[in-house]
Design an enzyme around this catalytic site. Structure first.
Site, short mmCIF file in Angstrom:
data_model
loop_
_atom_site.label_atom_id
_atom_site.label_comp_id
_atom_site.label_asym_id
_atom_site.label_seq_id
_atom_site.Cartn_x
_atom_site.Cartn_y
_atom_site.Cartn_z
N ASN A 7 0.86 -1.19 0.00
CA ASN A 7 0.00 0.00 0.00
C ASN A 7 0.90 1.24 0.00
OD1 ASN A 7 -1.61 2.24 0.88
ND2 ASN A 7 -3.13 0.81 1.68
N HIS A 43 -5.57 3.50 -1.60
CA HIS A 43 -6.83 3.73 -0.90
C HIS A 43 -7.16 5.22 -0.99
CE1 HIS A 43 -9.47 2.61 2.80
NE2 HIS A 43 -9.99 3.65 2.18
N ARG A 45 -9.17 8.56 -0.70
CA ARG A 45 -10.28 9.05 0.11
C ARG A 45 -10.80 10.35 -0.49
NH1 ARG A 45 -7.33 6.13 4.06
NH2 ARG A 45 -8.70 4.91 5.41
N GLU A 70 -8.72 0.18 -2.72
CA GLU A 70 -9.56 0.07 -1.53
C GLU A 70 -10.38 1.35 -1.35
OE1 GLU A 70 -6.51 -2.50 1.34
OE2 GLU A 70 -6.90 -0.39 1.75
N HIS A 190 -3.93 -4.58 7.84
CA HIS A 190 -4.00 -3.52 8.84
C HIS A 190 -3.10 -3.84 10.02
CE1 HIS A 190 -5.98 0.33 9.74
NE2 HIS A 190 -5.60 0.05 10.97
N ASP A 191 -2.03 -3.06 10.14
CA ASP A 191 -1.06 -3.17 11.23
C ASP A 191 -0.24 -4.47 11.20
OD1 ASP A 191 -1.76 -0.69 12.13
OD2 ASP A 191 -3.07 -1.40 13.73
N HIS A 214 1.72 1.05 6.01
CA HIS A 214 2.33 1.89 7.04
C HIS A 214 3.63 1.29 7.58
CE1 HIS A 214 2.37 4.98 10.15
NE2 HIS A 214 2.63 4.04 11.04
#
Length: 243
Positions: A7, A43, A45, A70, A190-191, A214
């Site tokens: 990502n 992703h 937004r 996403e 996620h994480d 991340h």
């Protein structure tokens, strides 16, 4: 073996903080693939605080592995996805002001809406994935919505992993087992990071894809992007050898 999709949102965040085109998000996507990534995830937004809709259009022709978009399927997002036709679209119920994704879909309460969205994307030949919490009922609901895969929201796993890894993985294993029984593909994200990724893959080896952003960008500050991507790929390979 589980595929790694990188990502690149955080790279766009750095660019947007200063303006201009440094770092170059398009080049970063190509470099991630060059370094071994098996997919690129974005992703966008509505406020375009990181990946912009224009980035999605620019990056799409450059991706030679798998392109995953996403987002919350608001009208502008749906139009963007139908325009660029990614390999996969991941439906995420994030609020417009959410700092990051913080929950999965209630696939039962939103069944009619998700059925309509999945049908529109599948008409275009786009693989559809629904972001869910680790709950077998949500997996069953996702199946009814007509998606191809689900993506497990792994924040809870990551939070508990350092102290109680077996307990942390338990609801994910239960849900992933149900996902397999339902004939759906399985993604996770996620994480996830270098500390917890291997255990997840080893415990749930039928995971098709992990999407990580991340942690990869944080690790790249110290290790460099190429070395970081190779380290994540090594974790996946190492923990898939028992298959």
């Amino acid at each position: 073996m589980t595929r790694l999709s990188v990502n690149i949102n955080k790279i766009a965040t750095i660019r947007n903080a200063r303006g201009g085109n440094m770092p170059d998000v398009q080049k970063a996507a190509k470099d991630c693939e060059l370094f071994g990534a098996e997919g690129i995830t974005v992703h966008p937004r509505p406020d375009e605080r990181h990946i912009r809709y224009s980035d999605v259009r620019t990056i799409r022709p450059e991706v030679t592995t798998e392109f995953n978009i996403e987002g919350n399927p608001i009208p502008s997002f749906v139009e963007l996805v139908l325009e660029v036709v990614p390999d996969q679209v991941t439906l995420v119920p994030d609020a417009h002001d959410a700092i990051t994704s913080n929950q999965g879909w209630d696939t039962i309460a939103n069944k009619t809406f998700l059925q309509e969205i999945c049908a529109r994307f599948k008409e275009k030949g786009i693989r559809t994935s629904i972001f869910i919490d680790p709950d077998p009922l949500m997996a069953e609901g996702a199946k009814e919505c007509g998606c191809d895969r689900v993506e497990l929201y792994t924040a809870g796993y990551a939070e508990m992993f350092p102290s109680e890894p077996a307990e942390a993985i338990r609801p994910y294993l239960l849900t992933a087992t149900r996902v397999k029984e339902l004939g759906l593909g399985l993604n996770a994200g996620h994480d996830l990071n270098l500390q917890n990724l291997g255990y997840f893959i080893k415990t749930i080896p039928w995971t098709d894809e992990v999407s990580i952003g991340h942690a990869i960008i944080c690790d790249a500050l110290y290790m460099g992007l190429e070395a970081t991507i190779k380290a994540y790929l090594a974790q996946i390979k190492k923990n898939s050898l028992h298959l």
